[in-house]
Scaffold this active site. Structure first.
Site, PDB file in Angstrom:
ATOM      1  N   THR A  49      44.005 -29.149  10.081  1.00 34.86           N
ATOM      2  CA  THR A  49      45.451 -28.958   9.976  1.00 34.86           C
ATOM      3  C   THR A  49      46.160 -29.240  11.296  1.00 34.86           C
ATOM      4  O   THR A  49      45.562 -29.081  12.370  1.00 34.86           O
ATOM      5  CB  THR A  49      45.727 -27.506   9.550  1.00 34.86           C
ATOM      6  OG1 THR A  49      47.121 -27.224   9.692  1.00 34.86           O
ATOM      7  CG2 THR A  49      44.974 -26.499  10.418  1.00 34.86           C
ATOM      8  N   ASP A  50      47.438 -29.592  11.196  1.00 40.19           N
ATOM      9  CA  ASP A  50      48.229 -29.778  12.427  1.00 40.19           C
ATOM     10  C   ASP A  50      48.469 -28.452  13.153  1.00 40.19           C
ATOM     11  O   ASP A  50      48.879 -28.448  14.319  1.00 40.19           O
ATOM     12  CB  ASP A  50      49.564 -30.475  12.118  1.00 40.19           C
ATOM     13  CG  ASP A  50      50.436 -29.758  11.096  1.00 40.19           C
ATOM     14  OD1 ASP A  50      50.042 -28.678  10.609  1.00 40.19           O
ATOM     15  OD2 ASP A  50      51.518 -30.287  10.775  1.00 40.19           O
ATOM     16  N   GLU A  51      48.223 -27.343  12.473  1.00 36.06           N
ATOM     17  CA  GLU A  51      48.514 -26.041  13.091  1.00 36.06           C
ATOM     18  C   GLU A  51      47.622 -25.733  14.285  1.00 36.06           C
ATOM     19  O   GLU A  51      47.926 -24.822  15.060  1.00 36.06           O
ATOM     20  CB  GLU A  51      48.364 -24.923  12.055  1.00 36.06           C
ATOM     21  CG  GLU A  51      49.350 -25.043  10.938  1.00 36.06           C
ATOM     22  CD  GLU A  51      49.423 -23.784  10.104  1.00 36.06           C
ATOM     23  OE1 GLU A  51      49.039 -22.709  10.597  1.00 36.06           O
ATOM     24  OE2 GLU A  51      49.871 -23.885   8.961  1.00 36.06           O
ATOM     25  N   LYS A  84      40.738 -22.463  12.066  1.00 30.17           N
ATOM     26  CA  LYS A  84      40.589 -23.916  11.852  1.00 30.17           C
ATOM     27  C   LYS A  84      40.332 -24.629  13.182  1.00 30.17           C
ATOM     28  O   LYS A  84      39.525 -25.565  13.256  1.00 30.17           O
ATOM     29  CB  LYS A  84      41.836 -24.503  11.173  1.00 30.17           C
ATOM     30  CG  LYS A  84      41.997 -24.137   9.716  1.00 30.17           C
ATOM     31  CD  LYS A  84      40.838 -24.588   8.838  1.00 30.17           C
ATOM     32  CE  LYS A  84      40.799 -26.093   8.626  1.00 30.17           C
ATOM     33  NZ  LYS A  84      39.673 -26.475   7.703  1.00 30.17           N
ATOM     34  N   TYR A 129      44.624 -17.756  10.964  1.00 31.18           N
ATOM     35  CA  TYR A 129      44.249 -18.948  10.183  1.00 31.18           C
ATOM     36  C   TYR A 129      44.079 -20.169  11.090  1.00 31.18           C
ATOM     37  O   TYR A 129      43.034 -20.829  11.086  1.00 31.18           O
ATOM     38  CB  TYR A 129      45.300 -19.247   9.105  1.00 31.18           C
ATOM     39  CG  TYR A 129      45.227 -20.671   8.619  1.00 31.18           C
ATOM     40  CD1 TYR A 129      44.101 -21.135   7.956  1.00 31.18           C
ATOM     41  CD2 TYR A 129      46.265 -21.574   8.861  1.00 31.18           C
ATOM     42  CE1 TYR A 129      43.997 -22.456   7.550  1.00 31.18           C
ATOM     43  CE2 TYR A 129      46.168 -22.895   8.464  1.00 31.18           C
ATOM     44  CZ  TYR A 129      45.035 -23.327   7.810  1.00 31.18           C
ATOM     45  OH  TYR A 129      44.933 -24.638   7.412  1.00 31.18           O
TER      46      TYR A 129
HETATM   47  O1  TDX Z   1      58.020 -17.594   0.506  1.00 33.07           O
HETATM   48  C1  TDX Z   1      57.995 -18.263   1.546  1.00 33.07           C
HETATM   49  N1  TDX Z   1      59.145 -18.423   2.264  1.00 33.07           N
HETATM   50  C2  TDX Z   1      59.210 -19.151   3.419  1.00 33.07           C
HETATM   51  O2  TDX Z   1      60.300 -19.261   4.031  1.00 33.07           O
HETATM   52  C3  TDX Z   1      56.784 -18.900   2.032  1.00 33.07           C
HETATM   53  C4  TDX Z   1      55.504 -18.757   1.272  1.00 33.07           C
HETATM   54  C5  TDX Z   1      56.861 -19.634   3.191  1.00 33.07           C
HETATM   55  N2  TDX Z   1      58.036 -19.761   3.877  1.00 33.07           N
HETATM   56  C6  TDX Z   1      58.080 -20.604   5.088  1.00 33.07           C
HETATM   57  C7  TDX Z   1      56.996 -20.355   6.114  1.00 33.07           C
HETATM   58  C8  TDX Z   1      56.766 -21.731   6.702  1.00 33.07           C
HETATM   59  O3  TDX Z   1      57.710 -21.981   7.751  1.00 33.07           O
HETATM   60  O4  TDX Z   1      57.860 -21.952   4.638  1.00 33.07           O
HETATM   61  C9  TDX Z   1      57.048 -22.691   5.555  1.00 33.07           C
HETATM   62  C10 TDX Z   1      55.790 -23.165   4.847  1.00 33.07           C
HETATM   63  O5  TDX Z   1      55.000 -22.031   4.571  1.00 33.07           O
HETATM   64  P1  TDX Z   1      53.539 -22.148   3.897  1.00 33.07           P
HETATM   65  O6  TDX Z   1      53.636 -22.866   2.605  1.00 33.07           O
HETATM   66  O7  TDX Z   1      52.926 -20.787   3.911  1.00 33.07           O
HETATM   67  O8  TDX Z   1      52.810 -23.151   4.889  1.00 33.07           O
HETATM   68  P2  TDX Z   1      52.456 -23.093   6.469  1.00 33.07           P
HETATM   69  O9  TDX Z   1      52.355 -21.700   6.971  1.00 33.07           O
HETATM   70  O10 TDX Z   1      53.388 -24.038   7.169  1.00 33.07           O
HETATM   71  O11 TDX Z   1      50.967 -23.700   6.440  1.00 33.07           O
HETATM   72  C11 TDX Z   1      50.667 -24.760   5.518  1.00 33.07           C
HETATM   73  O12 TDX Z   1      50.576 -25.997   6.168  1.00 33.07           O
HETATM   74  C12 TDX Z   1      49.520 -26.201   7.062  1.00 33.07           C
HETATM   75  C13 TDX Z   1      49.339 -24.462   4.805  1.00 33.07           C
HETATM   76  O13 TDX Z   1      49.395 -23.195   4.178  1.00 33.07           O
HETATM   77  C14 TDX Z   1      48.202 -24.541   5.766  1.00 33.07           C
HETATM   78  O14 TDX Z   1      46.983 -24.335   5.096  1.00 33.07           O
HETATM   79  C15 TDX Z   1      48.186 -25.901   6.407  1.00 33.07           C
HETATM   80  O15 TDX Z   1      47.169 -25.936   7.353  1.00 33.07           O
END
Ligand code: TDX
Length: 301
Positions: A87-89, A118, A114
Site C-alpha cells: 500500500t501507499d500508506e 504492511k 495497519y
Molecule cells: O465512514 C468513513 N468515513 C470517512 O470519512 C470511512 C470508512 C472512511 N472515511 C475516510 C477515511 C479516509 O480518509 O475516507 C478515507 C478512506 O478511508 P478507508 O476506506 O478506510 O481507506 P484508507 O484508510 O485510506 O485505507 C485504504 O487505502 C489504502 C485501505 O483500507 C487500505 O487497505 C489501503 O492500504
C-alpha cells in the site's frame, strides 16, 4: 476466510479455473504444501482496515507480518516467484499543498498499526531478496474502489448506507485526500508486473485520482439523487493520514501500463450500479460492519 471474505465473490468464475483452499497463511505446513505446486505466488492476503487496526492490532501483526514471513520462507525453500502486494500508506502522508508525490524512493514513515504492519512486511520481502536472493517483486498501490469491496471501506460504506436509508458518515472535516484507482486497474498493473517486472524491484501503482473525501461523498450523493448536505460529520480517525498521492510514472514508462478507468465519476456510477444490483453479496455483512463502527466510536468517547 476471515470476516472480510465472501464465497459469493467466486460465483460466475469457471470452477475449473479456481481451487479454493481455506487455510491460514500463518500455517507453515499448509503453505509449504501449496507453494511448490505453483509457478508464482501473488500475495494479496492481509488485514487491511485502518479503523480495525486501531482497535485490534494483533490480527494485523499475525496476518501481515507473520503471514508474509511464512510465505517468504516457503518461496525461498521451493524457489517460487513471489509478488508482494502493498500500500501507499507505508510512506506516511503528505501536506495538501506538497508538490511531491510518493515515488519508489520515498522513505517509509507509516502512521497506523495497519500501515506499520504492511511496511514491516515490505521490509521482510526486501531483506529476503537481498539476503537469500528470492525472486520477488513488490507493488504499493493507492486507494482501491470498485465492485466486490467490503462495506467497511469509505466508498461502499457510503453507497450501501444510502441504499439502506442511513446517512453517510464523514470523518473529521472531510479534507483528507486519497488517490483513487479502480480495482480492475490495480489488477492489470499486478499482472503486468508479474509478466514483465524486474526481480527485486518495487513498482508504485496509481491512476492520478486525487480527491478529498468531501468531494467523493458529494459525487456519490449526487449520483444517487441525494442533497449535497445529506450526510453526518463523525469523530475523526485517530492519527488520520492527511493525503496520499502516487507517482506511477516508472510503471507506465518502463512496463507500458496505463489505467482504463480515468474518470472517477464514471467509475463511481458503475460501482453504485453494482452495489444496487448485488444486495445479496453485501447485505449479510452490513449490519455487523455498522455495529463494529458503533462499538469503536463508543470506545473512543
Ligand atoms: O465512514 C468513513 N468515513 C470517512 O470519512 C470511512 C470508512 C472512511 N472515511 C475516510 C477515511 C479516509 O480518509 O475516507 C478515507 C478512506 O478511508 P478507508 O476506506 O478506510 O481507506 P484508507 O484508510 O485510506 O485505507 C485504504 O487505502 C489504502 C485501505 O483500507 C487500505 O487497505 C489501503 O492500504
Amino acid at each position: 476466510m476471515t470476516y472480510a471474505a465472501n464465497r459469493q465473490s467466486l460465483s460466475g468464475i469457471d470452477p475449473k479455473r479456481v481451487d479454493l483452499v481455506v487455510g491460514d497463511i500463518c500455517d507453515y505446513v499448509l503453505v509449504n504444501e501449496l507453494v511448490p505446486q505453483h509457478d508464482a505466488v501473488v500475495h494479496f492476503a492481509a488485514e487491511t482496515h485502518n479503523d480495525n487496526s486501531l482497535h485490534d492490532p494483533r490480527s494485523f501483526l499475525n496476518s501481515n507480518v507473520v503471514g508474509t514471513f511464512e510465505l517468504l520462507e516457503a518461496v525461498r525453500h521451493h524457489e517460487v516467484r513471489l509478488h508482494h502486494i502493498s500500500t501507499d500508506e507505508v510512506y506516511g502522508d503528505l501536506e495538501l499543498d506538497d508538490p511531491q508525490r510518493f515515488t519508489e524512493s520515498t522513505p517509509y514513515k507509516p502512521s497506523s498499526p495497519y500501515s506499520a504492519s504492511k511496511a514491516s512486511s515490505d521490509l521482510l520481502v526486501k531483506a529476503w531478496v537481498r539476503s537469500f536472493g528470492i525472486e520477488a517483486t513488490l507493488s504499493n498501490c493507492s486507494n482501491n474502489y470498485g465492485p466486490f469491496q467490503h462495506v467497511e471501506k469509505f466508498i461502499p460504506r457510503q453507497i450501501t448506507n444510502i441504499l439502506e436509508g442511513q446517512r453517510p458518515k464523514l470523518y473529521g472535516n472531510g479534507a483528507n485526500v486519497r488517490d483513487w484507482i479502480h480495482a480492475s486497474d490495480h489488477s492489470s498493473a499486478v499482472q503486468r508486473i508479474l509478466q514483465a517486472g524486474e526481480a527485486g524491484r518495487t513498482y508504485l501503482i496509481g491512476a492520478d485520482g486525487e480527491r478529498n473525501n468531501r468531494d467523493v461523498l458529494g459525487l456519490i450523493l449526487n449520483l444517487m439523487g441525494r442533497e449535497a448536505d445529506d450526510f453526518e460529520w463523525v469523530a475523526d480517525r485517530a492519527g488520520h493520514d492527511l493525503r496520499y498521492a502516487i507517482d506511477s510514472s516508472v510503471l507506465r514508462e518502463e512496463l507500458g501500463w496505463a489505467p482504463q478507468y480515468t474518470d472517477l465519476e464514471n467509475g463511481l456510477e458503475q460501482t453504485i450500479a453494482w452495489y444496487r444490483e448485488h444486495r445479496s453479496w453485501w447485505e449479510p455483512g452490513k449490519a455487523q460492519t455498522e455495529e463494529r463502527y458503533r462499538v469503536q466510536l463508543a470506545a473512543e468517547v
